[in-house]
Design an enzyme around this catalytic site. Structure first.
Site, PDB file in Angstrom:
ATOM      1  N   CYS A   1      -0.551   0.181   7.590  1.00 44.34           N
ATOM      2  CA  CYS A   1      -1.013   0.580   6.255  1.00 44.34           C
ATOM      3  C   CYS A   1      -2.459   1.080   6.292  1.00 44.34           C
ATOM      4  O   CYS A   1      -2.853   1.909   5.460  1.00 44.34           O
ATOM      5  CB  CYS A   1      -0.886  -0.589   5.285  1.00 44.34           C
ATOM      6  SG  CYS A   1       0.831  -1.004   4.909  1.00 44.34           S
TER       7      CYS A   1
ATOM      8  N   ARG B   1      22.546 -21.007  -7.255  1.00 41.39           N
ATOM      9  CA  ARG B   1      23.546 -20.554  -8.235  1.00 41.39           C
ATOM     10  C   ARG B   1      23.060 -20.646  -9.682  1.00 41.39           C
ATOM     11  O   ARG B   1      23.630 -20.000 -10.563  1.00 41.39           O
ATOM     12  CB  ARG B   1      24.854 -21.338  -8.062  1.00 41.39           C
ATOM     13  CG  ARG B   1      24.733 -22.832  -8.256  1.00 41.39           C
ATOM     14  CD  ARG B   1      25.974 -23.559  -7.756  1.00 41.39           C
ATOM     15  NE  ARG B   1      25.874 -25.004  -7.942  1.00 41.39           N
ATOM     16  CZ  ARG B   1      25.239 -25.809  -7.094  1.00 41.39           C
ATOM     17  NH1 ARG B   1      24.640 -25.311  -6.021  1.00 41.39           N
ATOM     18  NH2 ARG B   1      25.210 -27.109  -7.325  1.00 41.39           N
TER      19      ARG B   1
ATOM     20  N   CYS C   1      -2.432  -3.870   7.251  1.00 41.03           N
ATOM     21  CA  CYS C   1      -2.035  -4.077   8.638  1.00 41.03           C
ATOM     22  C   CYS C   1      -2.507  -2.906   9.496  1.00 41.03           C
ATOM     23  O   CYS C   1      -2.668  -1.774   9.030  1.00 41.03           O
ATOM     24  CB  CYS C   1      -0.525  -4.260   8.745  1.00 41.03           C
ATOM     25  SG  CYS C   1       0.450  -2.853   8.165  1.00 41.03           S
TER      26      CYS C   1
ATOM     27  N   GLU D   1      10.269 -40.066   2.815  1.00 43.94           N
ATOM     28  CA  GLU D   1       9.204 -41.020   3.150  1.00 43.94           C
ATOM     29  C   GLU D   1       8.682 -40.784   4.564  1.00 43.94           C
ATOM     30  O   GLU D   1       7.492 -40.991   4.820  1.00 43.94           O
ATOM     31  CB  GLU D   1       9.704 -42.448   2.976  1.00 43.94           C
ATOM     32  CG  GLU D   1       9.857 -42.832   1.510  1.00 43.94           C
ATOM     33  CD  GLU D   1       9.894 -44.337   1.304  1.00 43.94           C
ATOM     34  OE1 GLU D   1      10.403 -45.046   2.200  1.00 43.94           O
ATOM     35  OE2 GLU D   1       9.419 -44.790   0.236  1.00 43.94           O
TER      36      GLU D   1
ATOM     37  N   ALA E   1      14.485 -36.393  -7.491  1.00 49.26           N
ATOM     38  CA  ALA E   1      14.711 -36.839  -8.863  1.00 49.26           C
ATOM     39  C   ALA E   1      14.892 -38.346  -8.845  1.00 49.26           C
ATOM     40  O   ALA E   1      15.556 -38.891  -7.945  1.00 49.26           O
ATOM     41  CB  ALA E   1      15.946 -36.158  -9.450  1.00 49.26           C
TER      42      ALA E   1
ATOM     43  N   GLU F   1       0.824  -1.212   0.000  1.00 47.51           N
ATOM     44  CA  GLU F   1       0.000   0.000   0.000  1.00 47.51           C
ATOM     45  C   GLU F   1       0.857   1.260   0.000  1.00 47.51           C
ATOM     46  O   GLU F   1       0.543   2.246  -0.667  1.00 47.51           O
ATOM     47  CB  GLU F   1      -0.921   0.007   1.230  1.00 47.51           C
ATOM     48  CG  GLU F   1      -1.893  -1.160   1.287  1.00 47.51           C
ATOM     49  CD  GLU F   1      -1.373  -2.313   2.104  1.00 47.51           C
ATOM     50  OE1 GLU F   1      -2.170  -2.977   2.781  1.00 47.51           O
ATOM     51  OE2 GLU F   1      -0.139  -2.587   2.054  1.00 47.51           O
TER      52      GLU F   1
ATOM     53  N   TYR G   1      14.805 -41.672   3.046  1.00 47.03           N
ATOM     54  CA  TYR G   1      14.304 -41.885   4.413  1.00 47.03           C
ATOM     55  C   TYR G   1      13.571 -40.647   4.922  1.00 47.03           C
ATOM     56  O   TYR G   1      12.457 -40.745   5.465  1.00 47.03           O
ATOM     57  CB  TYR G   1      15.454 -42.234   5.361  1.00 47.03           C
ATOM     58  CG  TYR G   1      15.007 -42.443   6.784  1.00 47.03           C
ATOM     59  CD1 TYR G   1      14.427 -43.647   7.186  1.00 47.03           C
ATOM     60  CD2 TYR G   1      15.144 -41.435   7.735  1.00 47.03           C
ATOM     61  CE1 TYR G   1      14.005 -43.840   8.494  1.00 47.03           C
ATOM     62  CE2 TYR G   1      14.713 -41.608   9.039  1.00 47.03           C
ATOM     63  CZ  TYR G   1      14.152 -42.816   9.415  1.00 47.03           C
ATOM     64  OH  TYR G   1      13.721 -42.994  10.711  1.00 47.03           O
TER      65      TYR G   1
END
Length: 343
Positions: free
Chosen positions: A86, A209, A77, A291, A156, A52, A288
């Site tokens: 705001c 990167r 806010c 899961e 992946a 705002e 591990y």
């Protein structure tokens, strides 16, 4: 133009803050006078001016504000934080009409911003494109609703379903496009987490990167502090949290956070991250840890990159997706990207 058009523009602006505003939400704001946009702004970075403020500042002729309608994606806010309220700014600017996408779940606001505007005689409309707004700030809303970060899983796997070699050795599974996509994910999340074996065998840097954006906070789980001090995660290049059972200690950009051995591990980590104002975490494995989060239902989204041109015949099996709805598929070179949401 319709109200929907202007609010959708405000949501577009909000997304420009992706990766820079956490733990604050992404917020966009549009000022409209007689059907013309005369001011725009978004929350650009944590600690900086809110949407705002930037939108009102961009209006060249401030005398038009009392005759304008302001569209903002989150309730203004009403409290003093790093910046002034705001809601007060809109009142002082003479604005008489405000349209809001989502109410703010933050207990410091939570309807107080709207009430302050109403008390000042301002017309207020809420709930316009509410579901789209919830999606834009899914991390922020999840943090306040569930008292834990928004958890995104990523792994992946090969065409035959392996995530690493037989002895946990690292294998280059993803192609160049998929790698850039992963670094984009890293730039969008506030933190990134791996387990002990991934930190040891892959020795990742966990930075951005290959994409423009802030490096995330690095999180590693090392219960017994067995990782050598020479790993990349201990290089001090970005803030890093090590969850363990042995010690509580702090160094520059390296914090050892001690957990209780007699209590469940993952809920302790989620609670501690919430207390640290970490609202989103990307989890990059290994099997591990992934899961464990899947089976404890501590996840919100998942991205699986499957290289359809690579088979290795043996190795560490990739996680099995549970409780996930497949919402999107796309091809990135030789990789198939599968996007899931928790049911």
């Amino acid at each position: 133009m319709s109200k929907v058009f202007y609010m959708r523009r405000a949501l577009e602006l909000a997304r420009l803050g992706s990766g820079y505003t956490a733990p604050n939400p992404m917020v966009g704001c549009v000022v409209v006078h007689n059907g013309q946009i005369i001011g725009e702004g978004w929350h650009r970075n944590y600690g900086g001016p809110h949407a705002e403020v930037n939108a009102v500042a961009s209006v060249q002729d401030k005398s038009l504000l009392p005759e304008s309608r302001v569209y903002v994606t989150l309730e203004p806010c009403s409290h003093f934080g790093k910046t002034p309220p705001c809601a007060d700014l809109l009142i002082e600017s003479g604005v008489r009409d405000v349209v809001i996408c989502n109410l703010d779940p933050n207990p410091l606001v939570a309807g107080r911003g709207v009430q302050k505007l109403l008390d000042a005689g301002i017309k207020v409309e809420t709930g316009l494109l509410e579901q789209e707004g919830l999606e834009v700030n899914k991390r922020f809303f999840t943090s306040h609703r569930l008292k834990r970060p928004y958890i995104t899983l990523k792994w992946a796997e090969t065409a035959d379903g392996f995530i690493a070699g037989p002895a946990c050795e690292q294998i280059q599974i993803s192609g160049a496009l998929a790698k850039r996509f992963v670094h984009k994910l890293r730039a969008e999340e506030q933190a990134i987490m791996v387990g002990t074996r991934t930190a040891l065998h892959d020795n990742p840097r966990l930075n951005t990167r290959h994409w423009s954006g802030r490096n995330p906070i690095r999180i590693v789980i090392d219960r017994q502090l067995t990782l050598p001090e020479t790993i990349n995660l201990y290089d001090g290049s970005q803030p890093t949290i090590v969850y363990n059972y042995k010690k509580q200690d702090e160094h520059e950009n390296l914090h050892f956070a001690q957990l209780q051995e007699n209590e469940p591990l993952l809920p302790q980590i989620m609670t501690d991250l919430y207390k640290r104002n970490v609202i989103s975490v990307l989890v990059e494995g290994g099997t591990y840890l992934l899961e464990s989060l899947l089976h404890e239902n501590l996840w919100d989204e998942a991205f699986i990159l499957k290289n359809t041109a690579l088979t290795i015949g043996d190795g560490i099996k990739a996680p099995t997706m549970v409780h996930g709805n497949l919402i999107e598929q796309q091809t990135l070179g030789t990789d198939q990207l599968l996007h899931y949401r928790n049911q």
